[in-house]
Design a protein around this motif. Structure first.
Motif, PDB file in Angstrom:
ATOM      1  N   TRP A  93      54.706  41.781  34.499  1.00 47.95           N
ATOM      2  CA  TRP A  93      54.799  41.936  35.941  1.00 47.95           C
ATOM      3  C   TRP A  93      54.587  43.374  36.425  1.00 47.95           C
ATOM      4  O   TRP A  93      53.905  43.577  37.449  1.00 47.95           O
ATOM      5  CB  TRP A  93      56.136  41.396  36.442  1.00 47.95           C
ATOM      6  N   PRO A  94      55.123  44.425  35.776  1.00 48.73           N
ATOM      7  CA  PRO A  94      54.926  45.775  36.309  1.00 48.73           C
ATOM      8  C   PRO A  94      53.460  46.119  36.549  1.00 48.73           C
ATOM      9  O   PRO A  94      53.106  46.713  37.580  1.00 48.73           O
ATOM     10  CB  PRO A  94      55.548  46.675  35.232  1.00 48.73           C
ATOM     11  N   GLU A  95      52.584  45.745  35.621  1.00 47.20           N
ATOM     12  CA  GLU A  95      51.157  46.027  35.797  1.00 47.20           C
ATOM     13  C   GLU A  95      50.566  45.160  36.908  1.00 47.20           C
ATOM     14  O   GLU A  95      49.777  45.630  37.731  1.00 47.20           O
ATOM     15  CB  GLU A  95      50.405  45.781  34.491  1.00 47.20           C
ATOM     16  N   MET A  96      50.960  43.885  36.942  1.00 44.99           N
ATOM     17  CA  MET A  96      50.474  42.992  37.993  1.00 44.99           C
ATOM     18  C   MET A  96      50.928  43.462  39.377  1.00 44.99           C
ATOM     19  O   MET A  96      50.192  43.354  40.361  1.00 44.99           O
ATOM     20  CB  MET A  96      50.980  41.563  37.765  1.00 44.99           C
ATOM     21  N   LYS A  97      52.141  43.977  39.439  1.00 44.95           N
ATOM     22  CA  LYS A  97      52.712  44.397  40.715  1.00 44.95           C
ATOM     23  C   LYS A  97      51.875  45.479  41.382  1.00 44.95           C
ATOM     24  O   LYS A  97      51.720  45.501  42.608  1.00 44.95           O
ATOM     25  CB  LYS A  97      54.146  44.900  40.495  1.00 44.95           C
ATOM     26  N   LEU A  98      51.313  46.375  40.571  1.00 45.78           N
ATOM     27  CA  LEU A  98      50.493  47.454  41.113  1.00 45.78           C
ATOM     28  C   LEU A  98      49.251  46.928  41.820  1.00 45.78           C
ATOM     29  O   LEU A  98      48.729  47.568  42.732  1.00 45.78           O
ATOM     30  CB  LEU A  98      50.081  48.407  39.985  1.00 45.78           C
ATOM     31  N   LYS A  99      48.788  45.749  41.402  1.00 49.06           N
ATOM     32  CA  LYS A  99      47.558  45.177  41.966  1.00 49.06           C
ATOM     33  C   LYS A  99      47.832  44.146  43.051  1.00 49.06           C
ATOM     34  O   LYS A  99      46.900  43.673  43.702  1.00 49.06           O
ATOM     35  CB  LYS A  99      46.736  44.521  40.850  1.00 49.06           C
ATOM     36  N   SER A 100      49.106  43.787  43.219  1.00 46.58           N
ATOM     37  CA  SER A 100      49.428  42.735  44.187  1.00 46.58           C
ATOM     38  C   SER A 100      49.456  43.304  45.598  1.00 46.58           C
ATOM     39  O   SER A 100      49.662  44.503  45.802  1.00 46.58           O
ATOM     40  CB  SER A 100      50.767  42.091  43.849  1.00 46.58           C
ATOM     41  N   ARG A 101      49.292  42.416  46.576  1.00 43.67           N
ATOM     42  CA  ARG A 101      49.179  42.852  47.967  1.00 43.67           C
ATOM     43  C   ARG A 101      50.500  43.378  48.516  1.00 43.67           C
ATOM     44  O   ARG A 101      50.525  44.379  49.226  1.00 43.67           O
ATOM     45  CB  ARG A 101      48.671  41.688  48.831  1.00 43.67           C
ATOM     46  N   VAL A 102      51.608  42.704  48.225  1.00 48.15           N
ATOM     47  CA  VAL A 102      52.893  43.128  48.768  1.00 48.15           C
ATOM     48  C   VAL A 102      53.911  43.502  47.684  1.00 48.15           C
ATOM     49  O   VAL A 102      55.012  43.940  47.984  1.00 48.15           O
ATOM     50  CB  VAL A 102      53.492  42.030  49.684  1.00 48.15           C
ATOM     51  N   GLY A 103      53.537  43.325  46.415  1.00 46.90           N
ATOM     52  CA  GLY A 103      54.423  43.712  45.328  1.00 46.90           C
ATOM     53  C   GLY A 103      55.566  42.765  45.081  1.00 46.90           C
ATOM     54  O   GLY A 103      56.594  43.158  44.529  1.00 46.90           O
ATOM     55  N   ASN A 104      55.391  41.502  45.493  1.00 42.96           N
ATOM     56  CA  ASN A 104      56.441  40.503  45.292  1.00 42.96           C
ATOM     57  C   ASN A 104      55.846  39.192  44.801  1.00 42.96           C
ATOM     58  O   ASN A 104      54.672  38.898  45.028  1.00 42.96           O
ATOM     59  CB  ASN A 104      57.184  40.223  46.612  1.00 42.96           C
ATOM     60  N   LEU A 105      56.683  38.405  44.140  1.00 41.55           N
ATOM     61  CA  LEU A 105      56.386  37.023  43.810  1.00 41.55           C
ATOM     62  C   LEU A 105      57.501  36.171  44.399  1.00 41.55           C
ATOM     63  O   LEU A 105      58.606  36.660  44.585  1.00 41.55           O
ATOM     64  CB  LEU A 105      56.309  36.826  42.287  1.00 41.55           C
ATOM     65  N   PRO A 106      57.181  34.902  44.756  1.00 40.72           N
ATOM     66  CA  PRO A 106      55.985  34.135  44.436  1.00 40.72           C
ATOM     67  C   PRO A 106      54.838  34.393  45.415  1.00 40.72           C
ATOM     68  O   PRO A 106      55.023  34.964  46.491  1.00 40.72           O
ATOM     69  CB  PRO A 106      56.475  32.684  44.560  1.00 40.72           C
ATOM     70  N   THR A 107      53.659  33.916  44.992  1.00 38.91           N
ATOM     71  CA  THR A 107      52.507  33.847  45.876  1.00 38.91           C
ATOM     72  C   THR A 107      51.909  32.446  45.754  1.00 38.91           C
ATOM     73  O   THR A 107      52.043  31.789  44.724  1.00 38.91           O
ATOM     74  CB  THR A 107      51.424  34.887  45.529  1.00 38.91           C
ATOM     75  N   LEU A 108      51.250  32.020  46.821  1.00 37.89           N
ATOM     76  CA  LEU A 108      50.572  30.724  46.813  1.00 37.89           C
ATOM     77  C   LEU A 108      49.118  30.949  47.216  1.00 37.89           C
ATOM     78  O   LEU A 108      48.832  31.370  48.335  1.00 37.89           O
ATOM     79  CB  LEU A 108      51.238  29.749  47.790  1.00 37.89           C
ATOM     80  N   GLN A 109      48.213  30.710  46.274  1.00 36.48           N
ATOM     81  CA  GLN A 109      46.781  30.832  46.549  1.00 36.48           C
ATOM     82  C   GLN A 109      46.246  29.457  46.942  1.00 36.48           C
ATOM     83  O   GLN A 109      46.381  28.492  46.195  1.00 36.48           O
ATOM     84  CB  GLN A 109      46.026  31.353  45.332  1.00 36.48           C
ATOM     85  N   ILE A 110      45.652  29.381  48.118  1.00 37.41           N
ATOM     86  CA  ILE A 110      45.090  28.136  48.631  1.00 37.41           C
ATOM     87  C   ILE A 110      43.576  28.229  48.554  1.00 37.41           C
ATOM     88  O   ILE A 110      42.983  29.220  48.979  1.00 37.41           O
ATOM     89  CB  ILE A 110      45.524  27.899  50.089  1.00 37.41           C
ATOM     90  N   ALA A 111      42.961  27.214  47.987  1.00 31.93           N
ATOM     91  CA  ALA A 111      41.506  27.217  47.841  1.00 31.93           C
ATOM     92  C   ALA A 111      40.846  27.432  49.199  1.00 31.93           C
ATOM     93  O   ALA A 111      41.213  26.809  50.194  1.00 31.93           O
ATOM     94  CB  ALA A 111      41.045  25.885  47.251  1.00 31.93           C
ATOM     95  N   GLY A 112      39.887  28.360  49.217  1.00 31.88           N
ATOM     96  CA  GLY A 112      39.165  28.647  50.443  1.00 31.88           C
ATOM     97  C   GLY A 112      39.800  29.743  51.284  1.00 31.88           C
ATOM     98  O   GLY A 112      39.208  30.180  52.267  1.00 31.88           O
ATOM     99  N   HIS A 113      41.004  30.188  50.927  1.00 26.51           N
ATOM    100  CA  HIS A 113      41.681  31.266  51.645  1.00 26.51           C
ATOM    101  C   HIS A 113      41.475  32.573  50.882  1.00 26.51           C
ATOM    102  O   HIS A 113      41.676  32.635  49.674  1.00 26.51           O
ATOM    103  CB  HIS A 113      43.172  30.980  51.782  1.00 26.51           C
ATOM    104  N   LYS A 114      41.119  33.599  51.596  1.00 28.84           N
ATOM    105  CA  LYS A 114      40.816  34.879  50.948  1.00 28.84           C
ATOM    106  C   LYS A 114      42.061  35.502  50.339  1.00 28.84           C
ATOM    107  O   LYS A 114      42.010  36.037  49.223  1.00 28.84           O
ATOM    108  CB  LYS A 114      40.202  35.837  51.980  1.00 28.84           C
ATOM    109  N   ARG A 115      43.183  35.432  51.042  1.00 28.97           N
ATOM    110  CA  ARG A 115      44.404  36.072  50.572  1.00 28.97           C
ATOM    111  C   ARG A 115      45.459  35.019  50.243  1.00 28.97           C
ATOM    112  O   ARG A 115      45.542  33.989  50.903  1.00 28.97           O
ATOM    113  CB  ARG A 115      44.972  37.003  51.649  1.00 28.97           C
ATOM    114  N   PRO A 116      46.288  35.299  49.241  1.00 25.52           N
ATOM    115  CA  PRO A 116      47.383  34.370  48.936  1.00 25.52           C
ATOM    116  C   PRO A 116      48.483  34.475  49.979  1.00 25.52           C
ATOM    117  O   PRO A 116      48.654  35.511  50.629  1.00 25.52           O
ATOM    118  CB  PRO A 116      47.872  34.844  47.565  1.00 25.52           C
ATOM    119  N   VAL A 117      49.224  33.404  50.145  1.00 20.98           N
ATOM    120  CA  VAL A 117      50.414  33.415  50.987  1.00 20.98           C
ATOM    121  C   VAL A 117      51.514  34.134  50.204  1.00 20.98           C
ATOM    122  O   VAL A 117      51.710  33.876  49.014  1.00 20.98           O
ATOM    123  CB  VAL A 117      50.866  31.978  51.327  1.00 20.98           C
ATOM    124  N   THR A 118      52.237  35.044  50.859  1.00 22.40           N
ATOM    125  CA  THR A 118      53.227  35.856  50.146  1.00 22.40           C
ATOM    126  C   THR A 118      54.652  35.641  50.638  1.00 22.40           C
ATOM    127  O   THR A 118      55.583  36.186  50.044  1.00 22.40           O
ATOM    128  CB  THR A 118      52.889  37.357  50.276  1.00 22.40           C
TER     129      THR A 118
END
Length: 268
Positions: free
Chosen positions: A88-113
């Motif tokens: 997670w520490p490495e993933m966190k640096l690349k994430s949009r808000v630095g938190n989990l969970p996220t929900l990626q919806i097909a066809g949506h550019k950004r995941p729901v955070t």
């Protein structure tokens, strides 16, 4: 079967089925959905089921469990990505808000955070967020969130004492002592936690099998993970038998876990 940590991100898939429905070491299982259960107005996919969903969280119940339950009860196919804690520490640096969970919806550019948005979105497509029950659903969700806010300081004081006015290098024994004191006050007879659980139980006083009547809604998905956490024995200072003081909540908990989708989700 409870799923454990994996050195690689695990991706479990849910199969589409017709339906009429935290703590770091409390594992959340994955599985397939097949049978029906009582649901709110509408049907699975009633608001337009997406091509694919990917829910990303750690390999325990925690904040994402309410969304997993809604997906399971709705029979909605999704990818359940479990992130190993050490990655997670490495993933966190690349994430949009630095938190989990996220929900990626097909066809949506950004995941729901935001988890509340995820739960309501899934509730709509699963038929678990009926307009006729909107006010009561939101009331129950708000009440559970108040309970979560009450528990939060005692959950976080050990890892982040500086967030509560203590030095970041506060000795571990003092952190645990403060945590125990906070939880003892919360769980005391007539304390805040008992008062709020009594409020929650009041939604079952008219004989309703679920939080908002005779149909499952996202309000149940919101409440059940809290009750599972309170019963888990993983919260030092919170008696495992706390729900024994609330017979309606205890029966509700058992009733919910008898639902076929829930039994399959938790491999009961």
């Amino acid at each position: 079967r409870l799923s454990g940590s994996n050195p690689q991100h695990s991706a479990h898939h849910r199969t589409q089925s017709g339906c009429d429905c935290a703590v770091a070491d409390q594992r959340s299982p994955s599985g397939r959905r097949s049978s029906q259960a009582a649901m709110g107005e509408g049907t699975s996919g009633g608001a337009g089921a997406p091509r694919s969903l990917r829910l990303t969280y750690f390999d325990f119940e925690g904040t994402a469990e309410k969304v997993r339950l809604a997906l399971a009860l709705g029979g909605i196919d999704f990818e359940d990505e479990r992130v190993p804690w050490e990655e997670w520490p490495e993933m966190k640096l690349k994430s949009r808000v630095g938190n989990l969970p996220t929900l990626q919806i097909a066809g949506h550019k950004r995941p729901v955070t935001e988890v509340g948005a995820m739960l309501r979105y899934v509730g709509q497509i699963a038929g678990l967020y009926p307009p006729s029950k909107l006010l009561q659903i939101e009331e129950v969700i708000g009440l559970e969130e108040e309970i979560d806010r009450m528990l939060s300081p005692s959950n976080r004081i050990v890892s982040k004492p500086e967030h509560f006015g203590y030095p970041a290098d506060l000795p571990a024994d003092l952190r645990w002592k403060i945590q125990r004191a906070l939880r003892n006050r919360l769980t005391a007879e007539g304390g805040d936690l008992q008062r709020m659980l009594s409020c929650l139980e009041s939604y079952l006083e008219d004989g309703s099998p679920f939080m908002c009547g005779d149909r499952i809604t996202i309000a149940d998905c919101q409440v059940i993970p809290l009750l599972r956490q309170l019963k888990s024995g993983t919260l030092d200072g919170v008696p495992v038998g706390l729900l024994d003081r609330f017979p309606r909540l205890k029966r509700y908990y058992s009733r919910f876990h008898e639902l076929p989708e829930v039994k399959e989700h938790y491999d009961l």
